[in-house]
Motif scaffolding. Sequence first.
Motif: not given
Lengths: 522, 127
Positions: A73-80, A98-108
């Motif tokens: 989340e931090y990364l997504r907020e701070k960086q374009k 799966s939550q991570a993925i839905s939040m924008g993570a590429d993979d797990y």
Amino acid sequence: MNDIGHPLRLLYIEDNQDDVILGLRTLTKNGFQIEATVAHNQAEFEKAVAETQFDIVLSDYYLPDLNGLTALEYLREKQKSPPPFILVTGTGNEAIASQAISMGADDYVVKEYLKQQLPKAVKNALSRVQRDQERQQLLRLLRQSEERYRTLVESALDGIIVVQNNHIVFANPAFLRLVCFSSLQELSAQDYDALITQEETGKSDQRYDRPYHSLKCADNTKKWIEIVTTDFTWQGQQAKLVQVRDVTRRRLAEEQAQRMNETLRQMNASLQASLLRLEQTKNELAKALEFNDRMLQNISHELRTPLTHIKGYTEILLEGIMGEISDEQREALQIINEKADTLNRQINQILTLQTLNAEDFELRPIDLELLVRSVIQDFQPTAQKHNITFQLHIAEDDILYCSGDEERLQESLNNIIDNAIKFSPEGGIVTVQLRSVESDFLWLTISDQGIGVPTDQLERIFDRFYQVDSSMSRRFRGFGVGLALAKQIIEGHGGRIWAESTNIPGEGTAIQIMLPALKEVR
Amino acid sequence: MANEKILIIDDDPLVIRLAELIIKNINLQPLSALKGEDGIEVAIKERPALIILDLMMPEMNGWETLSQIRKTECIQDTPVIILTARVGATGDLIGTQNKPHYEAFLPKPFSMQEMRDKINEILNRAP
């Protein structure tokens, strides 16, 4: 295995060092060149992110003061454009994954299968990044291209429009300016064929293949345009691409040129007509002159022939050829002869008047004094009959020569002296003065003591056939030719003649003549 | 000399009579013709010393007659006096370009003296 061209900058968020070593070793074994930064906690994580732009982030879920998702989340907020994020979870944590993925993570990746899953996950993530970058690049190129084409159309000075189903669906700014509509919506509402109509020519001079069209503007004014139309496909449908050029000024110039042409043509036509009329007038004049000539010849013949008889037979009788005649008969016959001569003179004068040209003069040096004296001498008998005397005032010291035709000048003087005697009362005096003026002119004055020409007729007495209207003149009528002829002759010699009188009866009329003097007498 | 013949050709009999009177008065013999053609015939037959010729005649006019005279060998050199009213402002005959030769002209109206003098002049006689 990586095409980035530099060692992969990896951020590893993990507090367990063994896991870190395992992960890194797995990657290097699979060919990745890594430049790794490890963050064991929140503070280190934030610092690392602030200092470095990472190519990829690997994160464990469970850390003492942060979990993987908050880091994400931090990364997504701070960086374009945050780097790809891979979450490392333990087995049984699929929900988190799966939550991570839905939040924008590429993979797990699951810890248990780290060695198998991690390399592939990183590789895929990196590929995705690359694809993204390529797509961005393409988009950028596309935008630039679109930008260029759009600028072309918007900067064009000619109007460019797209017409579908008789409505304008696109118009460039130039066209909108031309047509004075403020927006495309208003413009689209119009029927295209009501806005732009081809001019009815019907004339044979088609302007190549571009006839004039008229454009109806928003304020109902009309402009003249030239259009080029082509069919094309617009947003998947049949449409017309129309290029529009404002040629109003050219058209007006053409119309003006045409009007001038028309005016010139008309002027030419009326000039031609005038020429024709002039020609006709010339012909009529020529005919009139010819008629005049013939008439004169006729007149001269018709008048002179009877005169021939009158004079001839009179003379024969006077000579006694038909027998002796008495004194009374002699007197009567002489009167007849005299009158025949008078008639003859009149006829000659009229003819001379009608036909005299200055070019007919034969110029010689003339002693005007001598001529004047001789004329007076000739008129003495006639003057004596009425007791009229001549008074001569001739400036003896002046040179009184002029260049002239003696016969004609004599004729003029005859007429003037004749007049003077006619209008003199019984016993009157006719005064004749001759002098030179500054050696340039000869000045001759002949005055009588008669009733005088009325001052308002002083000029007209020199007109042809003009007769002064007075009871006294009725006795000596004549044709009114004498003075006119004198004037013609005097003026033909470069001189001037005019009359002076007062309105007082008894002060008579003075005829003034000026003639150019001859300065040297050869 | 008393028998020198003068031919007068004029369509006006009054003028002919006038001329005859004048010619007789100076002791010459008048001949006459009313028409150009007749005049030429008389001239050929009588060979006059002088011809007085009127210009304005109907049918064969004066110039034509004169032309004919000049072309007829036996009378070619006969002196001719032209008689005419066609005299302009200058006292000259009007329209005399390209015309056959004539010795003198008498403008109408003429006086007896003028005709006498002209005849005498041409025939080189004492007045």
